[in-house]
Design a protein around this motif. Structure first.
Motif, mmCIF file in Angstrom:
data_model
loop_
_atom_site.group_PDB
_atom_site.id
_atom_site.type_symbol
_atom_site.label_atom_id
_atom_site.label_comp_id
_atom_site.label_asym_id
_atom_site.label_seq_id
_atom_site.Cartn_x
_atom_site.Cartn_y
_atom_site.Cartn_z
ATOM 1 N N TYR A 136 -12.202 -16.738 8.365
ATOM 2 C CA TYR A 136 -12.125 -15.766 9.468
ATOM 3 C C TYR A 136 -11.115 -14.676 9.111
ATOM 4 C CZ TYR A 136 -11.309 -13.716 14.037
ATOM 5 O OH TYR A 136 -11.188 -12.816 15.071
ATOM 6 N N ALA A 137 -9.943 -15.162 8.579
ATOM 7 C CA ALA A 137 -8.902 -14.199 8.198
ATOM 8 C C ALA A 137 -9.397 -13.303 7.064
ATOM 9 C CB ALA A 137 -7.638 -14.941 7.777
ATOM 10 N N ALA A 138 -10.060 -13.906 6.063
ATOM 11 C CA ALA A 138 -10.509 -13.137 4.893
ATOM 12 C C ALA A 138 -11.581 -12.119 5.265
ATOM 13 C CB ALA A 138 -11.032 -14.089 3.818
ATOM 14 N N TYR A 139 -12.519 -12.515 6.103
ATOM 15 C CA TYR A 139 -13.655 -11.631 6.407
ATOM 16 C C TYR A 139 -13.377 -10.628 7.535
ATOM 17 C CZ TYR A 139 -16.963 -13.905 3.277
ATOM 18 O OH TYR A 139 -17.617 -14.351 2.162
ATOM 19 N N PHE A 140 -12.527 -11.031 8.510
ATOM 20 C CA PHE A 140 -12.421 -10.182 9.709
ATOM 21 C C PHE A 140 -11.065 -9.534 9.955
ATOM 22 C CE2 PHE A 140 -15.782 -13.337 10.546
ATOM 23 C CZ PHE A 140 -16.860 -12.456 10.633
ATOM 24 N N THR A 141 -9.980 -10.151 9.517
ATOM 25 C CA THR A 141 -8.675 -9.569 9.896
ATOM 26 C C THR A 141 -7.897 -8.972 8.728
ATOM 27 O OG1 THR A 141 -7.484 -11.656 9.636
ATOM 28 C CG2 THR A 141 -8.442 -11.235 11.799
ATOM 29 N N MET A 142 -8.130 -9.490 7.539
ATOM 30 C CA MET A 142 -7.269 -9.124 6.415
ATOM 31 C C MET A 142 -7.380 -7.652 5.991
ATOM 32 S SD MET A 142 -7.094 -10.871 2.747
ATOM 33 C CE MET A 142 -6.332 -12.372 2.974
ATOM 34 N N ASP A 143 -8.575 -7.098 6.049
ATOM 35 C CA ASP A 143 -8.785 -5.748 5.523
ATOM 36 C C ASP A 143 -8.433 -4.634 6.507
ATOM 37 O OD1 ASP A 143 -9.694 -6.882 3.187
ATOM 38 O OD2 ASP A 143 -11.764 -6.982 3.897
ATOM 39 N N VAL B 294 0.197 -11.050 -7.233
ATOM 40 C CA VAL B 294 0.737 -10.171 -8.275
ATOM 41 C C VAL B 294 0.017 -8.827 -8.231
ATOM 42 C CG1 VAL B 294 1.141 -9.962 -10.766
ATOM 43 C CG2 VAL B 294 1.143 -12.218 -9.696
ATOM 44 N N LEU B 295 -1.288 -8.898 -7.978
ATOM 45 C CA LEU B 295 -2.119 -7.702 -8.017
ATOM 46 C C LEU B 295 -1.989 -6.847 -6.758
ATOM 47 C CD1 LEU B 295 -3.805 -7.329 -10.559
ATOM 48 C CD2 LEU B 295 -5.818 -7.870 -9.220
ATOM 49 N N PHE B 296 -1.853 -7.540 -5.619
ATOM 50 C CA PHE B 296 -1.756 -6.818 -4.344
ATOM 51 C C PHE B 296 -0.410 -7.170 -3.726
ATOM 52 C CE2 PHE B 296 -5.893 -8.797 -5.044
ATOM 53 C CZ PHE B 296 -6.652 -7.683 -5.337
ATOM 54 N N ASN B 297 0.340 -6.188 -3.332
ATOM 55 C CA ASN B 297 1.667 -6.493 -2.806
ATOM 56 C C ASN B 297 1.668 -6.934 -1.351
ATOM 57 O OD1 ASN B 297 3.196 -6.264 -5.102
ATOM 58 N ND2 ASN B 297 3.238 -4.027 -4.960
ATOM 59 N N ALA B 298 0.502 -6.919 -0.723
ATOM 60 C CA ALA B 298 0.440 -7.304 0.685
ATOM 61 C C ALA B 298 0.446 -8.832 0.819
ATOM 62 C CB ALA B 298 -0.834 -6.748 1.305
ATOM 63 N N PRO B 299 1.225 -9.370 1.780
ATOM 64 C CA PRO B 299 1.197 -10.821 1.985
ATOM 65 C C PRO B 299 -0.147 -11.267 2.575
ATOM 66 C CG PRO B 299 2.623 -9.760 3.592
ATOM 67 C CD PRO B 299 2.153 -8.693 2.668
ATOM 68 N N ARG B 300 -0.645 -12.401 2.092
ATOM 69 C CA ARG B 300 -1.933 -12.889 2.582
ATOM 70 C C ARG B 300 -1.770 -14.297 3.152
ATOM 71 N NH1 ARG B 300 -5.867 -12.201 -2.486
ATOM 72 N NH2 ARG B 300 -4.083 -13.114 -3.545
ATOM 73 N N PHE B 301 -2.424 -14.580 4.243
ATOM 74 C CA PHE B 301 -2.468 -15.918 4.869
ATOM 75 C C PHE B 301 -1.091 -16.528 5.127
ATOM 76 C CE2 PHE B 301 -6.144 -15.486 1.947
ATOM 77 C CZ PHE B 301 -7.155 -15.413 2.899
ATOM 78 N N THR B 302 -0.092 -15.719 5.418
ATOM 79 C CA THR B 302 1.245 -16.270 5.651
ATOM 80 C C THR B 302 1.489 -16.582 7.129
ATOM 81 O OG1 THR B 302 2.132 -14.041 5.828
ATOM 82 C CG2 THR B 302 2.306 -15.095 3.671
ATOM 83 N N MET B 303 0.600 -16.157 7.992
ATOM 84 C CA MET B 303 0.713 -16.347 9.442
ATOM 85 C C MET B 303 2.070 -15.851 9.966
ATOM 86 S SD MET B 303 -1.009 -20.108 9.523
ATOM 87 C CE MET B 303 -0.258 -20.544 7.982
ATOM 88 N N GLY B 304 2.628 -14.879 9.295
ATOM 89 C CA GLY B 304 3.900 -14.295 9.741
ATOM 90 C C GLY B 304 5.126 -15.138 9.420
#
Lengths: 163, 507
Positions: A20-27, B186-196
């Motif tokens: 859900y996060a990858a497809y809808f919120t991340m971008d 490494v490639l993208f500086n944005a945090p991912r899936f960290t839930m804040g």
């Protein structure tokens, strides 16, 4: 339902949340220049989540027949009461307490407490030996890590060191 | 190659590095003897120490010594108390323990030590011969081939997980890959899936995960089942005498050692196969080709039955370094942990390692000779004393294992939250172990995740999409191989099941 399928269900739920996060919120916050690139931060997770969902579903639905294997860990889950479950839970609780008290109590006191209480939980009642072993171990490890290896470990409680 | 070898000799023979080999072998032997603590747990515990050393050569030499020592220690406890400290020494206990019960523990230990030494040495020679050739081929690879090669490695690991386990192993690999995407890439500086959550902004700690996957569940199992660490009858380590073997026995095990060192090495090179499969296969092959009288002796204390798995598992340990050092792909859980340690030390294993940092590459190979020699010279006379570690009371042993697990995670990150993550993952890993999910693929996926994503992203950018799959024949070939590796075990398992059902039905 067998434990492996329950776990597959939990992984499936994790995959759904991840997807859900990858497809809808991340971008949503992606700068426009990045959107011209063939690869986005969400591209790889999008591929992964499809595999994760398919595989967790295959285990959940029992598509792959597991071999008849009863003792994956030599511990019979159906007779769990015969094992020292209480001790295991208490030790895990002790580890959590150690994590929470490490900073406020300092390394020496919290390690000493962890080792003595750990031995006590496991049935040790020779208090003298218990205290000596824990004290020597806490002191030696602190010396090795802080003094020899040079990794800072606050030895005393916060109220003594002033934070 | 000669120049590299000389560089390696100069690096390996410094005082510090010799101490690292000796220390690593001794530590590995001591801890490896403790039932339940395998090389993966031991290396995971030792990584923070290795990283603190700072010098990558010394750190890797220490960890390699620990690895060999742990395998050697595992065979000692297999022989003395029938409690293999390591999965790869289970086969050693089939004949080692019966021989020890006949009062010939010394002989069993000597055969194990000599076979381990020979297996490790032959393995190291083969590594020296094959690694440079493989590395030069690997230099032709581009990012798309690397991506495909990693997919092959990951699928091979899953395929080797065993019959009826492919799905679970693949799922764990995907879970590991997903966990690797948490935090800033490494490639993208944005945090991912960290839930804040700030504490996972830089992703999950590799050491924490390694400890949680291997050391913590083993400690929990030791708590749950006290019999797991129980010592056997009458095998007091202090009473081991007579370490000699006869000329006839030496003659009979020599061809076994030769064959199994070769076979073990090549099994070790295969991704995912590792020392455990090598030792079982070695035992089975030698039993099958033995004469009728010798076959009857197997399982009752045959020296060949000890020599076969011991030489095979040590040669396989060395073999598993080939894909690690030349391609940057870990072939087993243990080498996956070593790969993580290398990355933490700012060393990038792969084909460039030999060119860019020959001193590390060759020093590790030279240290393997040294490690095997140290194990033979130092440990054999010390076995009676080392065996006393088995007498450490459980009430003290378990809190210490748990404490060192906690310390490993804490020292690496200097963050108490890491300890809570460790306990959380440790509980999950224990549940996974109960449900028979293999944990090594998760860790391998976690370690390879960033490399896989980087190569995938680079290939996508270069070809402006997934065109690299069909535009580069080698990439396509490797990806097809990956599919075959995943499909084949499932197909074979299905065929075997259908055949078994046919037999049961009287077909």
């Amino acid at each position: 339902m067998a434990l492996d399928r329950w776990l597959a269900l939990v992984i499936l739920l994790i995959c759904l949340a991840y997807g859900y996060a990858a497809y809808f919120t991340m971008d949503a916050l992606l700068p426009p220049i990045m959107k011209r690139s063939p690869i986005w931060p969400s591209s790889f997770p999008k591929v992964l989540v499809i595999g994760g969902i398919l595989l967790s579903l295959s285990i959940l639905l029992g598509l792959e027949k597991s071999p008849e294997k009863k003792d994956a860990t030599d511990i019979n889950l159906s007779r769990l009461r015969e094992y020292k479950v209480g001790q295991a839970i208490l030790l895990l609780g002790l580890m959590v307490a150690y994590a929470l008290l490490l900073r406020p109590l300092g390394f020496l006191a919290s390690t000493f407490l962890f080792l003595t209480v750990g031995s006590y939980i496991l049935g040790e009642r020779r208090y003298g030996i218990m205290i000596i072993v824990a004290a020597i171990a806490a002191g030696t490890v602190w010396y090795l890590v802080d003094v020899v290896l040079g990794i800072f470990l606050s030895p005393f409680p916060l109220f003594l060191t002033g934070g | 190659m000669l120049e590299g070898l000389l560089t390696g000799l100069a690096t390996a023979f410094t005082f510090t590095n010799i101490m690292m080999v000796i220390g690593g072998c001794l530590i590995g032997t001591f801890i490896g003897m403790l039932p339940g603590l395998g090389p993966m747990s031991i290396i995971a515990i030792m990584i923070p120490v290795a990283i603190t050393i700072g010098d990558p050569s010394a750190a890797l030499i220490l960890l390699a010594g620990v690895y060999y020592g742990a395998v050697f220690g595992g065979s000692t406890s297999s022989i003395l108390i029938n409690a293999p400290g390591v999965a790869s020494t289970v086969a050693t206990s089939f004949d080692g323990y019966p021989l020890a019960r006949k009062g010939q523990a010394g002989k069993a230990l000597t055969v194990a030590a000599i076979s381990s030494f020979a297996g490790g040495t032959i393995g190291a020679i083969l590594l020296m011969v094959f690694a440079p050739a493989l590395a030069s081929v690997a230099l032709l690879f581009h990012s798309s081939e690397y991506f495909a090669l990693m997919v092959v490695g990951l699928s091979a690991i899953a395929a080797f997980a065993g019959t009826g386990q492919v799905g679970k192993a693949l799922l764990m690999t995907f879970l590991g890959l997903m966990m690797a995407t948490v935090g800033e890439g490494v490639l993208f500086n944005a945090p991912r899936f960290t839930m804040g959550i700030m504490d996972i902004q830089s992703g999950f700690g590799f050491i924490t995960l390694a400890m949680a996957m291997f050391a913590l569940p083993e400690a929990i199992f030791l708590v749950l089942d006290p019999n797991r660490s129980k010592t056997g009858d009458g095998s007091d380590g202090g009473k081991i005498k007579n370490l000699r073997i006869s000329k006839e026995e030496a003659k009979s095990i020599t061809p076994v050692i030769g064959r199994q060192s070769l076979q073990g090495f090549f099994i070790g090179v295969l991704p995912g196969a590792g020392a455990t499969i090598a030792s079982f296969l070695g035992y089975a092959v030698e039993r099958n080709i033995a004469t009728k009288e010798e076959q009857d002796e197997f399982g009752k204390g045959s020296v060949k039955g000890i020599a076969a798995p011991e030489s095979a598992n040590n040669a396989a340990c060395t073999g598993s370094f080939v894909p690690l050092l030349t391609l940057g792909i870990p072939g087993s859980g243990t080498t996956a942990i070593l790969l993580g340690a290398l990355i933490a030390l700012n060393v990038s294993p792969g084909p460039r390692l030999m060119v860019d940092e020959p001193q590390i590459f060759w020093a590790v190979i030279i240290s393997m000779y040294l490690g095997n020699l140290v194990l033979l010279i130092l440990n054999l006379p010390l076995i009676p004393y080392i065996a006393k570690v088995l007498a450490v009371p459980r009430n003290y042993l378990i809190p210490f294992i748990l404490f060192f697990t906690l310390m490993g995670a804490y020292i690496g990150q200097n963050n108490a939250t890491e300890l809570l993550i460790l306990v959380g993952f440790g509980i999950c890993a224990t549940l996974f172990r109960f449900a028979d999910y293999p944990l090594a693929p998760l860790l391998i996926g976690f370690i390879l995740g960033p490399l896989l994503e980087n190569n995938f992203s680079r290939a996508m950018q270069l070809y402006d999409g997934v065109g690299f799959v069909w535009e580069r024949p080698m990439t396509l070939g490797l990806l097809i191989l990956a599919v075959v590796l995943v499909v084949l075990p499932g197909y074979r398992a299905r065929r075997a099941r259908l055949r078994a059902e046919g037999v049961a039905d009287g077909d």
